[in-house]
Design an enzyme around this catalytic site. Structure first.
Site, PDB file in Angstrom:
ATOM      1  NE  ARG A  60      67.222   3.170  62.265  1.00 17.90           N
ATOM      2  CZ  ARG A  60      68.064   2.158  62.455  1.00 17.90           C
ATOM      3  NH1 ARG A  60      67.585   0.971  62.797  1.00 17.90           N
ATOM      4  NH2 ARG A  60      69.366   2.329  62.324  1.00 17.90           N
ATOM      5  CG  ASP A  62      57.784   0.097  62.722  1.00 18.46           C
ATOM      6  OD1 ASP A  62      59.021   0.191  62.650  1.00 18.46           O
ATOM      7  OD2 ASP A  62      57.186  -0.289  63.741  1.00 18.46           O
ATOM      8  NE  ARG A 207      52.871  -1.471  65.120  1.00 15.29           N
ATOM      9  CZ  ARG A 207      53.399  -2.240  64.170  1.00 15.29           C
ATOM     10  NH1 ARG A 207      54.564  -1.910  63.597  1.00 15.29           N
ATOM     11  NH2 ARG A 207      52.768  -3.331  63.775  1.00 15.29           N
TER      12      ARG A 207
END
Length: 272
Positions: A60, A62, A207
């Site tokens: 997945r 973002d 991140r």
């Protein structure tokens, strides 16, 4: 009358690699109220394969995150050759998604569960002046980066740890333990590129690690604080969350041979 045995035709399982610019998408995974990469791919694949399909992605990503290499598998009854698949689907897709390759896979191949490891890169434009050609492709950071301190901090991430301190939401995973194989940071002119390779990553993990490195550069966090932050298993102990648009899924590995192949570290200069 002779009753012939019924021969069940097996569906083909195609392993497909793509690249995409995530700016216009709310991540990869399909959502009911937003445009995603998966939804866009499935719409155009269904047209080329002449049947409704559901694809299985390796990860997945973002909203705003990009991919230099992303893998998915799709099962189909279509007999279209792989070369025709690549050409046909690319002819339908928008300019920000591209099919790189397609190959026949084993029936039980699963793009997510068979993945042995991933490599991400994070790109930072370090300059007082913004780069108008990379506003959605790099983080604009107006301060000089303390590379020595950042590299010292990176070394502490390598190894097997509980990365709960670097996860935005660990409630959906059975364990926050992950292994980081390498974490490098290089500078080319005004561009800084971080490359991190591991067996898996938590939600917003990279991140948050990059944001923590920025705090290290600004002397808000010491490089030697990283082990204690990891040990704390507390998100509040780590640094900021870096913006999504600097992050790219760079490589996906489906064999340990490729994952650990000597001399196969990414050439960072290729991403400047």
């Amino acid at each position: 009358m002779i009753n012939l045995p019924c021969v069940e035709m097996r569906m083909r399982n195609l392993k497909v690699t793509i690249a995409y610019r995530g700016t216009n998408y709310h991540g990869f995974q399909r959502q009911s109220n937003a445009v995603t990469v998966q939804e866009t791919l499935e719409k155009h694949l269904s047209k080329i394969l002449n049947e409704p399909v559901t694809i299985t992605g390796c990860s997945r990503t973002d909203t705003g995150v990009h991919a230099n290499m992303f893998c998915f598998n799709v099962k189909t009854n279509s007999k279209i050759p792989c070369r025709g698949f690549v050409r046909g689907v690319n002819g339908e897709l928008p300019e920000d998604i591209s099919i790189l390759s397609c190959e026949e896979a084993e029936e039980d191949f699963h793009a997510r569960f068979d993945c042995k490891g991933k490599e991400y890169i994070y790109k930072i434009h370090c300059s007082e002046s913004k780069n108008p050609f990379a506003s959605d492709l790099m983080l604009h950071y107006r301060r000089p980066l303390d590379l020595e301190a950042v590299r010292r901090a990176c070394a502490h991430f390598v190894g097997t740890h509980d990365f709960s301190s670097f996860c935005a939401d660990c409630s959906t995973v059975a364990t926050a333990v992950r292994t980081i194989y390498s974490f490098r940071v290089e500078k080319y002119g005004d561009t800084v590129v971080a490359v991190v390779k591991g067996n898996g990553f938590l939600y917003n993990m990279i991140r948050i690690m990059v944001g923590t490195l920025l705090d290290v550069s600004e002397k808000r966090i010491s490089p030697d604080d990283i082990p204690d932050i990891i040990q704390a298993r507390d998100r509040l102990r780590a640094g900021r969350t870096a913006m999504a648009h600097g992050l790219y899924l760079n490589r996906v590995f489906y064999s340990e041979e490729e994952l650990f192949k000597e001399g196969k570290e990414a050439d960072i200069s290729a991403y400047v």
